[in-house]
Write a protein that holds these residues in place. Structure first.
Motif, mmCIF file in Angstrom:
data_model
loop_
_atom_site.group_PDB
_atom_site.id
_atom_site.type_symbol
_atom_site.label_atom_id
_atom_site.label_comp_id
_atom_site.label_asym_id
_atom_site.label_seq_id
_atom_site.Cartn_x
_atom_site.Cartn_y
_atom_site.Cartn_z
ATOM 1 N N ASP A 108 -44.444 8.848 64.428
ATOM 2 C CA ASP A 108 -45.421 8.682 65.514
ATOM 3 C C ASP A 108 -46.200 7.383 65.340
ATOM 4 O O ASP A 108 -46.424 6.634 66.304
ATOM 5 C CB ASP A 108 -46.370 9.877 65.543
ATOM 6 C CG ASP A 108 -47.372 9.783 66.670
ATOM 7 O OD1 ASP A 108 -46.967 9.779 67.846
ATOM 8 O OD2 ASP A 108 -48.582 9.693 66.390
ATOM 9 N N LEU A 133 -43.735 4.449 66.078
ATOM 10 C CA LEU A 133 -43.397 4.318 67.495
ATOM 11 C C LEU A 133 -44.546 3.709 68.287
ATOM 12 O O LEU A 133 -44.323 2.958 69.244
ATOM 13 C CB LEU A 133 -43.029 5.679 68.082
ATOM 14 C CG LEU A 133 -41.636 6.222 67.784
ATOM 15 C CD1 LEU A 133 -41.403 7.535 68.518
ATOM 16 C CD2 LEU A 133 -40.557 5.213 68.156
ATOM 17 N N PRO A 184 -39.133 -0.325 78.270
ATOM 18 C CA PRO A 184 -38.658 1.023 78.624
ATOM 19 C C PRO A 184 -37.654 1.055 79.771
ATOM 20 O O PRO A 184 -36.876 2.006 79.868
ATOM 21 C CB PRO A 184 -39.953 1.756 79.010
ATOM 22 C CG PRO A 184 -40.900 0.671 79.428
ATOM 23 C CD PRO A 184 -40.552 -0.527 78.590
ATOM 24 N N SER A 240 -40.573 16.558 68.804
ATOM 25 C CA SER A 240 -40.507 15.729 70.008
ATOM 26 C C SER A 240 -40.584 14.237 69.691
ATOM 27 O O SER A 240 -39.875 13.431 70.306
ATOM 28 C CB SER A 240 -41.641 16.115 70.961
ATOM 29 O OG SER A 240 -42.908 15.956 70.337
ATOM 30 N N VAL A 241 -41.419 13.856 68.718
ATOM 31 C CA VAL A 241 -41.557 12.434 68.412
ATOM 32 C C VAL A 241 -40.282 11.878 67.788
ATOM 33 O O VAL A 241 -39.892 10.731 68.050
ATOM 34 C CB VAL A 241 -42.783 12.189 67.496
ATOM 35 C CG1 VAL A 241 -42.563 12.797 66.110
ATOM 36 C CG2 VAL A 241 -43.090 10.703 67.371
ATOM 37 N N GLU A 274 -37.281 13.149 68.417
ATOM 38 C CA GLU A 274 -36.343 13.121 69.533
ATOM 39 C C GLU A 274 -36.548 11.870 70.372
ATOM 40 O O GLU A 274 -35.589 11.233 70.830
ATOM 41 C CB GLU A 274 -36.530 14.374 70.392
ATOM 42 C CG GLU A 274 -35.433 14.593 71.424
ATOM 43 C CD GLU A 274 -34.081 14.855 70.796
ATOM 44 O OE1 GLU A 274 -33.138 14.113 71.133
ATOM 45 O OE2 GLU A 274 -33.971 15.767 69.955
ATOM 46 N N GLU A 275 -37.815 11.495 70.566
ATOM 47 C CA GLU A 275 -38.122 10.259 71.296
ATOM 48 C C GLU A 275 -37.594 9.042 70.553
ATOM 49 O O GLU A 275 -37.018 8.128 71.151
ATOM 50 C CB GLU A 275 -39.632 10.135 71.499
ATOM 51 C CG GLU A 275 -40.046 8.880 72.261
ATOM 52 C CD GLU A 275 -41.550 8.721 72.347
ATOM 53 O OE1 GLU A 275 -41.999 7.725 72.963
ATOM 54 O OE2 GLU A 275 -42.291 9.566 71.785
ATOM 55 N N ALA A 276 -37.771 9.037 69.234
ATOM 56 C CA ALA A 276 -37.280 7.920 68.424
ATOM 57 C C ALA A 276 -35.762 7.813 68.513
ATOM 58 O O ALA A 276 -35.211 6.709 68.628
ATOM 59 C CB ALA A 276 -37.704 8.108 66.967
ATOM 60 N N GLY A 290 -33.891 8.760 71.014
ATOM 61 C CA GLY A 290 -33.567 8.251 72.341
ATOM 62 C C GLY A 290 -33.769 6.747 72.449
ATOM 63 O O GLY A 290 -32.962 6.035 73.067
ATOM 64 N N ILE A 291 -34.837 6.237 71.826
ATOM 65 C CA ILE A 291 -35.102 4.796 71.842
ATOM 66 C C ILE A 291 -34.022 4.046 71.067
ATOM 67 O O ILE A 291 -33.542 2.993 71.504
ATOM 68 C CB ILE A 291 -36.503 4.506 71.265
ATOM 69 C CG1 ILE A 291 -37.576 4.981 72.253
ATOM 70 C CG2 ILE A 291 -36.677 3.025 70.952
ATOM 71 C CD1 ILE A 291 -38.990 4.857 71.734
#
Length: 359
Positions: A167, A170, A179, A236-237, A239-241, A243-244
């Motif tokens: 977190d 990111l 984005p 979730s964080v 998962e976001e990483a 995806g990025i």
């Protein structure tokens, strides 16, 4: 009658705390070695921990670069030593002021907590350190580089901190990340370096930032596999990483050196500030491609797709390498070209082997 070891340690605590006053005067590496020797006492005595935190906080805002690096190194050591068994939902939601109050109350009184209360206290303590380390994200290049490199090793020792660490990382990456999925290149490099007068000033080790994020995601996955937690939902964080990182791989494959303002007309050979800036940007881009190749290869588990993506990333990497190094002496250029050819052949062989295995 000989005194118990615990009593001897307690009797020498004033002298131990006095040594903390000299930490900010030492170069970074000797200071970290001294901290490593003293740090076990922070488990034994909360007052020692309190004294150490005061010194580290002051050093983190010092004008002296070595003092700031010492503070970051000290905080990273604490994150490694104070194990977190589980991160409570309530603690994740605490803001920095609440964390400060909670941790301060823990270090004001000398107690000997039970193992369960100790680990519970470790959660708040480590989270407060991570809140403090966010301040480093606006400091010098060298401080941020030390932070990114150190957080990777923290995860090896304290995997339960993966979520708050990613977190933190990111939040910094989003300053450079594009984005919109149709924008190439996907990262803004201009803010990473600037020219002040005749000097080139590095501002952000972006390749190391992305590397730390990808290592964190891969380490979390491997930890889950080792502990039999493959079915656990990814935070979730993280998962976001992931995806990025996937987006970076896809868009960096379609990027060209010219997209990073690294064309053959740029100056790379002189000693001017512009040439130094261009060479730094070149090394930054190559570092990003190396990181994404490593991530694609490690996370893809030798699948045909991951091998193909790795080779495509490598093709762009070679273009950047040749653009930046084309004016080097012939012997150096030839050595680099030979190394590039060897890696390309190895990658092609791996891809062919995977294809045959799949067939």
């Amino acid at each position: 009658c000989a005194l118990p070891i615990s009593q001897v340690v307690l009797d020498t605590l004033p002298q131990v705390r006095e040594t903390f006053d000299y930490l900010s005067l030492l170069p970074h590496q000797p200071a970290i070695e001294l901290l490593s020797a003293i740090l076990p006492l922070a488990h034994f005595s909360l007052s020692v921990r309190d004294s150490l935190l005061i010194v580290l906080r002051k050093s983190l805002v010092s004008k002296n670069l070595e003092s700031r690096k010492m503070a970051v190194g000290g905080y990273l050591l604490l994150l490694k030593k104070f194990k977190v068994l589980a991160l409570g939902t309530g603690l994740r939601e605490l803001d920095s002021s609440q964390l400060g109050i909670l941790t301060q109350s823990q270090v004001e009184v000398e107690v000997h907590p039970s193992p369960s209360s100790s680990h519970s206290g470790n959660e708040a303590f480590c989270l407060e350190i991570l809140v403090t380390l966010r301040r480093c994200l606006s400091q010098q290049y060298e401080v941020k580089l030390l932070l990114y490199q150190g957080l990777c090793s923290v995860l090896v020792e304290n995997m339960k901190l993966a979520e708050p660490i990613v977190d933190l990382l990111l939040s910094q990456l989003m300053m450079y990340y594009e984005p919109e999925q149709d924008v190439t290149p996907p990262l803004k490099l201009e803010p990473c370096v600037t020219i002040m007068g005749s000097d080139t000033v590095k501002l952000e080790p972006l390749d190391h930032l992305v590397k730390c994020i990808q290592l964190s995601v891969v380490a979390f996955d491997e930890h889950g596999a080792r502990s039999g937690e493959e079915g656990v939902t990814l935070p979730s964080v993280l998962e976001e990483a992931r995806g990025i990182l996937y987006s970076l791989v896809e868009r960096m494959i379609t990027s060209e050196p010219e997209d990073f303002l690294l064309d053959r007309s740029a100056d790379f050979s002189s000693a001017s500030s512009v040439a130094v800036k261009n060479k730094f940007l070149g090394s930054l881009v190559m570092g990003l491609y190396e990181t994404l190749m490593e991530y694609t290869f490690a996370s893809g588990q030798l699948s045909q797709e991951s091998c193909d993506q790795t080779l495509k990333l490598y093709d762009i990497y070679v273009k950047v390498f040749n653009t930046v190094n084309e004016k080097l002496p012939a012997s150096v250029a030839k050595a680099g070209a030979n190394a590039s050819t060897s890696v390309a052949k190895a990658g092609a062989n791996a891809s062919t082997s995977v294809a045959k295995a799949g067939a």
